[in-house]
Scaffold this active site. Structure first.
Site, short mmCIF file in Angstrom:
data_model
loop_
_atom_site.label_atom_id
_atom_site.label_comp_id
_atom_site.label_asym_id
_atom_site.label_seq_id
_atom_site.Cartn_x
_atom_site.Cartn_y
_atom_site.Cartn_z
CB ALA B 699 -13.18 -29.00 -5.91
CD GLU B 704 -11.54 -29.61 8.09
OE1 GLU B 704 -10.74 -30.07 7.27
OE2 GLU B 704 -11.41 -29.75 9.31
#
Lengths: 290, 746
Positions: B699, B704
């Protein structure tokens, strides 16, 4: 929120008695979408809040055939929008109501409240001005009936006396040959206040000749206004794009907008032109299509 | 790893049923009997000296239990005002002003009283004698010599190329290669100045805190935060309270986006509770959130770039001016990050941080990156236009790839930028021609999460269930994804895993949930706790089965010896022994504070139409592609991409603080316009999975990156639609109309 007394009278008479007795002014509560924010932000500090939703006359919503629509002052916008005859007889009112606030706001807010708050940008005002709506007012001396265009006196100011209230708006049924359009310009699709709003209602005769014209503008003057010069330029003339352009320019000249956080005066004036032209054009197109 | 069964699945969020049915306890729901209400007196002026502050009448008013001012805050620090001026000139006055106010809305005094009304009323009894000072809210004016000085004693001597005012509190520079030589190699050199406005994070839930002081002085704080330990630190440092005397309990969070990472009103609430000897509750209003929280900084960014005819970037040179608001920010602004997408052989960037009479800025999702990318990604589009190149092709030619060095010289590991660009190239939104009247804009973004620190504790309960406790606050489905990891590792059903965010006394330390780090760092800590538990279980199982650990097989919550599945020992049998001392408790720990630098790349395409008469921009279609490494929960990852894109599109089109004479004109959600579902098409997420070696299951950080491209993606689309380059946000209908009018086209 400051403490206040809350009353929910069931009759008009009781309401008027409460208003007469309130020394420093009472506030009327219908949907509360304007009032509750003002109370929470302490912009108004009433000692008495009178909830008018339980008064039957203020919940009246009835179309008396040929004559007009009795629109009780406390009827919610969603109830108005659900009324089967609205879109058929008063399309420009429906167009205005459906663009006000959001679905949640419309389930609370009322046309009466929108008018009594007397914002120059009130969404329902231009359409009702075009429809020659009347304000039915009750006070200690009985009832009076005035044209809606005389109801608005200034930003957040109406012709209502301290001990009076709006009972209903009476909207005469427009001629079946009339065509109308309401447009508003907002930054967002929902939850916004128009930078400019425009309504027009035209009665067209044979050959596209305009027998009667009503053009009303919002957010570009201290109150919602009629653009009378634009109306005069249209009435008695064949409607074509040049006449429409001239009327739109006249409407822009009749407006007296201000600069504020939502838009500049210059932009607003230009948008009066664009929206008026588009609204009139839409009437013309609608008239042309069977 | 065998094919995952729980991670990678669209598991429903564990917190959602309570949230959608109104059962979840948010900070404002915390109701301690006997708690006092509170109200804050805020400065009506943008800049003024406090000549006299008299709270004596408020202190004795009916219902008032305590009133605090900046003096009390200094006292808690053991300082007199003179000492504070002399010794701690940089002492932030964001909590409470003590000798001057630097922005309209700054707190001057706080009242705790038996009712909200009594507290409000008492505010009217406080007398403040202000000496007005000239103010400045525009960063370019604030930077010029002769501008009103906000913190004369803070001025740092800055050797800039141009003469600047004392409001410039920081200057940094990044240099690489030879910029002059780079521009000399270029066939085209373009220069433009880009401006973004101050924006608010727009979290739905305003800040709310309750503080209670026990008889022995121990303080408990309930607050809405992205990090309970960060709040404990903020309070302890502000009020000189040891950690052992402070317990911070994080409630459910109604959005933070960076603005709830650090203390804002918590120290004031604690101080009031100490003074009043009763619990105190503080809840900010929406208006207070706008005028006195921590919005994101506006940036003025002049950027010059050169490229060869075939679209190779040769040099970039720029100056970015960050508006810090009232105080010098703690975060170093970096315009460089947006250029880190490309191989830029010659680079020179200068950053200024300038103070103005506005609220102090704070973190907002990918801090400072969207502003930087607005400039650089607009510039890339300008280069593509002037070279008649496909904007995606231009990016592919310059995109960084595995092994390339970042501007600070660290080589990149496995990255998925090109893969993400290629996915967009194959997508219908790029492959097919837009409908008549529509235009497209493309922009990219990159974010490199910091690891920070997380811990996890995993216990096997006597019936063989699992209980995970962590210090990380759940802002985006953290509890769900962390429970998925435990379920995956032990082959469990989600129902068999209890997951809790503990408080500062019950959970191991964790830094804030934010910066796209939580899934990676907390996830790694959880994986390590799982490994710890596995090791303990295997040791116990091996002993019971009298076989060696290496010979154990595991499945369906049971261990057995290789080849003899009939003789097994269950997790329940092992863990159940803990009851009444028949065996040890199985409890595992995990922590993580270091992970490789693994950036995540986003590529967005906006398709829009413009009403050329009104200037209104309508987003018709929007695709957000991103290298997410591995989507532990695709639904939650897609939600991050969609929500982030919506925030970025709002930044592009309609959001922005409007100041007049130092006063914010739109401190409400009516005139500060965040976009709603009615304004936007469905945001189509495209998940690209280029596994990150250090991330759990590969991952990458996801929250963001997707707020970085939208500003430029929308601006590039609008600029192409109207044939005029838009360099200033927001692109409101009036702004677009003005751009058209200036060209005589409206």
């Amino acid at each position: 929120m400051n403490p206040f007394e809350y009353r929910r009278p069931k009759t008009l008479r009781e309401t008027l008695r409460l208003l007469a007795a309130a020394k420093d002014g009472a506030k009327l509560l219908a949907g509360g979408t304007d009032l509750l924010i003002q109370l929470k932000e302490r912009r108004t500090l009433p000692s008495l809040v009178v909830d008018i939703k339980a008064i039957p006359e203020l919940q009246r919503l009835e179309h008396v055939s040929q004559r007009g629509l009795h629109l009780g002052a406390a009827v919610s916008l969603n109830r108005v929008l659900d009324y089967p005859l609205l879109a058929q007889h008063f399309p420009i009112l429906a167009q205005a109501c459906v663009q006000l606030g959001s679905l949640q706001i419309r389930s609370r807010a009322s046309v009466g409240g929108n008018l009594c708050n007397a914002s120059p940008a009130a969404s329902t005002a231009p359409s009702l001005l075009c429809l020659k709506a009347q304000a039915v007012i009750a006070g200690p001396g009985g009832r009076r009936r005035i044209l809606l265009e005389d109801f608005f006196q200034g930003p957040n100011q109406t012709a209502l006396g301290k001990d009076e209230l709006l009972v209903e708006v009476f909207v005469p049924t427009p001629s079946p040959s009339s065509r109308g359009c309401y447009l508003q310009l907002t930054q967002r699709q929902e939850m916004d206040i128009p930078m400019v709003n425009v309504a027009c209602l035209l009665t067209l005769g044979r050959g596209g000749r305009c027998q009667q014209a009503r053009v009303a503008l919002g957010a570009v003057a201290p109150t919602p206004i009629r653009a009378r010069r634009a109306e005069a330029l249209l009435e008695g003339h064949a409607l074509n794009s040049q006449a429409i352009q001239e009327a739109a320019e006249a409407a822009a000249k009749e407006s007296s907008p201000i600069d504020d956080v939502r838009a500049s005066a210059e932009y607003r004036r230009e948008m009066v032109k664009v929206l008026t032209r588009r609204a009139l054009q839409s009437c013309l197109e609608e008239a042309a299509s069977p | 790893m065998s094919k995952p069964k729980v991670v990678g699945q669209r598991v429903p969020r564990v917190d959602v049923p309570d949230k959608v049915t109104g059962r979840a306890i948010f900070a404002a729901d915390v109701a301690i009997s006997n708690a006092l209400a509170s109200a804050v007196l805020r400065s009506p002026h943008a800049h003024a000296k406090i000549r006299r502050l008299d709270v004596s009448r408020a202190r004795t008013a009916e219902g008032v239990a305590a009133v605090i001012t900046g003096q009390d805050l200094l006292q808690a620090q053991g300082l007199t005002m003179e000492e504070a001026r002399r010794l701690r000139p940089a002492l932030r006055q964001h909590y409470l002003a003590w000798d001057k106010v630097i922005y309209a809305g700054q707190a001057v005094a706080v009242v705790a009283a038996t009712t909200q009304e009594a507290a409000q009323k008492a505010l009217g009894l406080i007398q403040v004698d202000y000496e007005l000072l000239p103010s400045v809210t525009d960063v370019e004016t604030a930077m010029k010599p002769g501008a009103p000085a906000l913190h004369p004693n803070l001025a740092v001597r800055i050797s800039a190329k141009v003469e600047v005012s004392d409001n410039v509190v920081m200057r940094t520079e990044i240099r690489k290669g030879d910029v002059a030589a780079g521009f000399a190699q270029a066939d085209i050199v373009l220069e433009e100045t880009f401006r973004t406005q101050m924006v608010h994070q727009g979290y739905m839930e305003p800040h709310a805190v309750t503080a209670s002081v026990a008889a022995d002085g121990k303080i408990t704080v309930w607050t809405t935060t992205q990090g309970s330990f960060s709040i404990r630190q903020g309070i302890s440092q502000t009020l000189n309270i040891p950690d052992s005397q402070l317990r911070v309990i994080p409630t459910e969070v109604g959005g933070g986006f960076g603005a709830k990472a650090f203390t804002l009103i918590e120290p004031l609430c604690v101080l009031l509770a100490q003074k009043a000897g009763r619990p105190v509750k503080m809840v900010m209003s929406r208006e207070e959130e706008f005028i006195a929280a921590t919005p994101a900084p506006p940036v003025v960014y002049r950027l010059k770039m050169g490229a060869t005819r075939d679209g190779r970037i040769t040099a970039a040179e720029g100056t970015a001016i960050f508006d810090a608001g009232a105080f010098a920010g703690e975060m170093a602004p970096s315009a460089m990050d947006s250029l880190a997408l490309y191989k830029v052989p010659n680079l020179s960037l200068e950053h200024f941080q300038v103070v103005t009479n506005k609220p102090p800025v704070g973190a907002y999702r990918a801090p400072n990156h969207p502003q930087g990318a607005f400039a650089s990604e607009s510039m890339l589009d300008m280069i593509a236009q002037s070279l008649s190149l496909d904007p995606l092709e231009l990016r592919l030619r310059n995109a960084v790839q595995d092994g390339d060095a970042t501007p600070d010289g660290v080589p990149l590991g496995r990255i998925g930028f090109k893969e993400t660009l290629q996915r967009i190239r194959e997508h219908p939104i790029w492959r097919e021609k837009p409908k008549a009247g529509r235009s497209r804009g493309l922009a990219c973004g990159v974010w490199t999460p910091a690891a920070l620190t997380s811990t996890a504790q995993l216990q096997v309960t006597p019936d063989g269930s699992f209980a995970l406790t962590m210090g990380s606050v759940d802002i985006t489905g953290v509890r769900t994804t962390m429970a998925q990891i435990v379920a995956e590792e032990f082959g469990l059903d989600m129902k068999e895993v209890a997951v809790t965010t503990g408080d500062t006394d019950t959970a191991g330390y964790a830094d804030v949930s934010g910066g796209s780090r939580t899934t990676r760092t907390t996830g790694t800590a959880v994986l390590r706790a799982c490994q710890d538990v596995k090791a303990q279980l295997r040791e116990r199982a091996a002993a019971q089965l009298r076989v060696s650990i290496e010979d154990l097989e595991y499945g369906d919550k049971k261990f057995w010896a290789n080849g003899s599945p009939k003789t097994s020992v269950s997790i329940e049998a092992i863990a159940g022994k803990a009851v009444f001392g028949r065996g040890d408790v199985i409890v595992g720990h995990g922590q993580c504070s270091r992970l490789g630098r693994e950036p995540a790349y986003a590529v967005h395409v906006a398709e829009i139409s413009v009403d050329r008469e009104t200037g209104q921009v309508q987003v018709e279609r929007y695709v957000a592609a991103q290298d997410v490494g591995f989507a532990l929960n695709p639904t939650l990852v897609e939600g991050q991409l969609q929500g982030s894109a919506v925030q970025g599109i709002g930044w592009a089109l309609s959001e922005g603080y409007v100041y007049r004479n130092g006063i914010l004109q739109n401190p409400n959600f009516l005139d500060y316009r965040m976009l709603t579902a009615a304004d936007l098409p469905p945001i189509e997420p495209v998940l690209v999975e280029v596994a990150a070696p250090d991330g759990p299951y590969g991952a990458r950080g996801v929250g963001e990156p997707p707020i970085i491209p939208p500003l430029a993606a929308v601006a590039n689309a609008v600029s192409r639609a109207i044939g005029i380059r838009i360099t200033s946000l927001p692109m409101t209908s009036e702004a677009v109309w003005r751009a058209l009018k200036a060209r005589g086209q409206a």
